[in-house]
Design a protein around this motif. Structure first.
Motif, mmCIF file in Angstrom:
data_model
loop_
_atom_site.group_PDB
_atom_site.id
_atom_site.type_symbol
_atom_site.label_atom_id
_atom_site.label_comp_id
_atom_site.label_asym_id
_atom_site.label_seq_id
_atom_site.Cartn_x
_atom_site.Cartn_y
_atom_site.Cartn_z
ATOM 1 N N ALA A 142 -6.029 4.144 -3.745
ATOM 2 C CA ALA A 142 -6.695 3.498 -2.607
ATOM 3 C C ALA A 142 -8.056 2.916 -2.981
ATOM 4 N N THR A 143 -8.561 3.240 -4.167
ATOM 5 C CA THR A 143 -9.862 2.688 -4.570
ATOM 6 C C THR A 143 -9.684 1.461 -5.476
ATOM 7 N N ASN A 144 -8.434 1.068 -5.734
ATOM 8 C CA ASN A 144 -8.143 -0.036 -6.656
ATOM 9 C C ASN A 144 -7.528 -1.201 -5.862
ATOM 10 N N ALA A 145 -8.330 -2.232 -5.614
ATOM 11 C CA ALA A 145 -7.897 -3.332 -4.741
ATOM 12 C C ALA A 145 -6.657 -4.041 -5.280
ATOM 13 N N ALA A 146 -6.553 -4.201 -6.609
ATOM 14 C CA ALA A 146 -5.394 -4.900 -7.182
ATOM 15 C C ALA A 146 -4.124 -4.083 -6.946
ATOM 16 N N ALA A 147 -4.210 -2.776 -7.120
ATOM 17 C CA ALA A 147 -3.045 -1.910 -6.896
ATOM 18 C C ALA A 147 -2.632 -1.958 -5.428
ATOM 19 N N VAL A 148 -3.614 -1.968 -4.549
ATOM 20 C CA VAL A 148 -3.325 -2.010 -3.111
ATOM 21 C C VAL A 148 -2.659 -3.341 -2.729
ATOM 22 N N ARG A 149 -3.105 -4.439 -3.354
ATOM 23 C CA ARG A 149 -2.480 -5.736 -3.056
ATOM 24 C C ARG A 149 -0.998 -5.748 -3.421
ATOM 25 N N ARG A 150 -0.641 -5.014 -4.486
ATOM 26 C CA ARG A 150 0.772 -4.907 -4.892
ATOM 27 C C ARG A 150 1.621 -4.290 -3.780
ATOM 28 N N ILE A 151 1.054 -3.335 -3.043
ATOM 29 C CA ILE A 151 1.811 -2.729 -1.929
ATOM 30 C C ILE A 151 2.216 -3.810 -0.930
ATOM 31 N N PHE A 152 1.266 -4.665 -0.579
ATOM 32 C CA PHE A 152 1.547 -5.714 0.409
ATOM 33 C C PHE A 152 2.598 -6.693 -0.110
ATOM 34 N N GLU A 153 2.524 -7.008 -1.435
ATOM 35 C CA GLU A 153 3.513 -7.914 -2.028
ATOM 36 C C GLU A 153 4.909 -7.311 -1.960
ATOM 37 N N VAL A 154 5.008 -6.055 -2.406
ATOM 38 C CA VAL A 154 6.319 -5.413 -2.488
ATOM 39 C C VAL A 154 6.942 -5.262 -1.101
ATOM 40 N N LYS A 155 6.120 -4.913 -0.111
ATOM 41 C CA LYS A 155 6.635 -4.731 1.251
ATOM 42 C C LYS A 155 6.792 -6.033 2.011
ATOM 43 N N ARG A 156 6.163 -7.112 1.502
ATOM 44 C CA ARG A 156 6.038 -8.390 2.237
ATOM 45 C C ARG A 156 5.385 -8.104 3.589
ATOM 46 N N ARG A 157 4.327 -7.328 3.497
ATOM 47 C CA ARG A 157 3.616 -6.920 4.708
ATOM 48 C C ARG A 157 2.422 -7.829 4.900
ATOM 49 N N PRO A 158 2.128 -8.274 6.137
ATOM 50 C CA PRO A 158 0.952 -9.116 6.354
ATOM 51 C C PRO A 158 -0.327 -8.339 6.010
ATOM 52 N N ALA A 159 -1.278 -9.024 5.430
ATOM 53 C CA ALA A 159 -2.519 -8.370 4.999
ATOM 54 C C ALA A 159 -3.335 -7.873 6.195
ATOM 55 N N THR A 160 -2.927 -8.226 7.415
ATOM 56 C CA THR A 160 -3.635 -7.798 8.630
ATOM 57 C C THR A 160 -3.255 -6.394 9.077
ATOM 58 N N SER A 161 -2.418 -5.728 8.322
ATOM 59 C CA SER A 161 -1.901 -4.430 8.733
ATOM 60 C C SER A 161 -2.503 -3.329 7.835
ATOM 61 N N PRO A 162 -3.409 -2.489 8.378
ATOM 62 C CA PRO A 162 -4.100 -1.517 7.520
ATOM 63 C C PRO A 162 -3.187 -0.389 7.035
ATOM 64 N N LEU A 163 -3.563 0.235 5.922
ATOM 65 C CA LEU A 163 -2.772 1.311 5.322
ATOM 66 C C LEU A 163 -3.417 2.662 5.614
ATOM 67 N N ILE A 164 -2.605 3.706 5.616
ATOM 68 C CA ILE A 164 -3.126 5.073 5.723
ATOM 69 C C ILE A 164 -3.473 5.568 4.323
ATOM 70 N N VAL A 165 -4.614 6.252 4.213
ATOM 71 C CA VAL A 165 -5.043 6.823 2.939
ATOM 72 C C VAL A 165 -4.740 8.325 2.959
ATOM 73 N N HIS A 166 -4.044 8.779 1.905
ATOM 74 C CA HIS A 166 -3.600 10.169 1.813
ATOM 75 C C HIS A 166 -4.506 10.958 0.871
ATOM 76 N N LEU A 167 -4.919 12.133 1.341
ATOM 77 C CA LEU A 167 -5.850 12.994 0.606
ATOM 78 C C LEU A 167 -5.233 14.382 0.456
ATOM 79 N N ASP A 168 -5.828 15.196 -0.416
ATOM 80 C CA ASP A 168 -5.252 16.534 -0.599
ATOM 81 C C ASP A 168 -5.935 17.614 0.235
ATOM 82 N N SER A 169 -7.021 17.254 0.943
ATOM 83 C CA SER A 169 -7.772 18.268 1.691
ATOM 84 C C SER A 169 -8.751 17.577 2.634
ATOM 85 N N GLU A 170 -9.257 18.342 3.603
ATOM 86 C CA GLU A 170 -10.299 17.817 4.470
ATOM 87 C C GLU A 170 -11.527 17.436 3.645
#
Ligand code: AMP
Ligand code: MG
Length: 289
Positions: free
Chosen positions: A15-43
């Motif tokens: 989630a800290t790598n913009a290029a990697a995140v852009r790949r998600i949108f490409e693969v899903k063909r998801r509009p860039a206007t749709s935010p992603l959930i960020v997953h963590l291991d703890s509060e």
């Protein structure tokens, strides 16, 4: 890579790598206007990415994390705009799945992940669903079997105007209100959407899906009826509890969607907060583009 969570399979990237995140949108063909959930291991890890952490966030995290609740909070600058579709807020969640948690720990990074399917299609609850939807576009799938919750997380915004339920899920509004007091529901959306799940048509099979009354039966064509009532006639029977129904819902729709039917008719599920997440997904699946 795709990986299991307790809700549905996610398609994850650092989630800290913009290029990697852009790949998600490409693969899903998801509009860039749709935010992603960020997953963590703890509060503790979640707090590193939120610019504010109200006491209510700690209370909710203690009660519901790890689990299917996403908290939307003001973001820190370490979360790139690509993740949040340019919004100043970020959706944060600690998933209750050993493989997801292990992946986050091994990466040592927050993992941005929407569902691992093409935009608007049915969400995947098995590794086979991911492969069917994304094919070779996804580099790697971690196979953890069926996901136990079965529908996407409850999304709750904790921003200045008080708590707002952005997307219902298996953690109900009533359970949230036990901690927060009144939780608001959003205005109907038009134009810019605060939540990916709030696109009008979402979570849909290709087959025409209609919602019907108990024992109403469509006439004409070839189809299948799905019901939660043990005494329903000529229907594919679903579990009668919301928990069981949610866990089975997408796998049932994926399976029926492969049969080349003219329609899938789903009997309306009961009223009440425990079924709200399921009612929401069924209504979206039935909405025409
Ligand atoms: P999905 O990735 O398909 O499970 O959907 C992500 C969900 O997260 C959407 O339905 C939104 O409600 C929510 N979400 C993620 N980030 C934000 C944000 N910054 N603001 C509002 N909602 C968000
Ligand atoms: Mg999705």
């Amino acid at each position: 890579m795709a990986f299991p969570t307790e809700t549905v399979y996610g398609l994850g990237a650092d989630a800290t790598n913009a290029a990697a995140v852009r790949r998600i949108f490409e693969v899903k063909r998801r509009p860039a206007t749709s935010p992603l959930i960020v997953h963590l291991d703890s509060e503790e890890m979640a707090r590193e990415y939120a610019a504010q952490w109200p006491r209510s966030a700690t209370e909710l995290a203690e009660r519901f994390w790890p689990g299917p609740l996403t908290l939307v909070l003001p973001k820190k600058a370490t979360i790139p705009e690509e993740v949040t579709a340019g919004l100043g807020t970020v959706g944060l969640r600690v998933p209750a799945h050993p493989i997801a948690l292990e992946l986050i720990r091994a990466a040592g990074r927050p993992i941005a992940a929407p569902s691992a399917n093409r935009f608007t299609q049915l969400s995947p609850t098995t590794a086979a669903h991911v492969r069917k939807s994304l094919g070779s576009a996804v580099d790697l799938i971690l196979d953890g079997g069926s996901t136990p919750v079965g529908i996407e997380s409850t999304v709750l915004a904790l921003t200045d105007g008080g708590p707002v339920l952005l997307r219902p899920g298996m953690i109900s509004k009533q359970e949230l209100e036990e901690i927060l007091g009144d939780v608001a529901e959003p205005e109907p959306v038009s134009g810019a959407h605060p939540a990916p799940g709030m696109h009008h048509r979402h979570y849909s099979p290709r087959t025409h899906l209609i919602l019907i009354a108990p024992d109403e039966r469509p006439v004409g064509g070839r189809g299948a009826v799905v019901s939660h009532r043990a005494d329903a006639l000529d229907a594919l029977l679903m579990p009668a509890s919301p928990k069981g129904y949610a866990a089975a819902l997408y796998a049932t729709l994926h399976e029926l969607d492969c049969r080349g039917l003219d329609w899938i008719a789903v009997e309306r599920v009961p009223e009440g907060e425990a079924w709200a997440g399921i009612r929401d997904r069924l209504a979206r699946a039935a909405a025409r583009a």
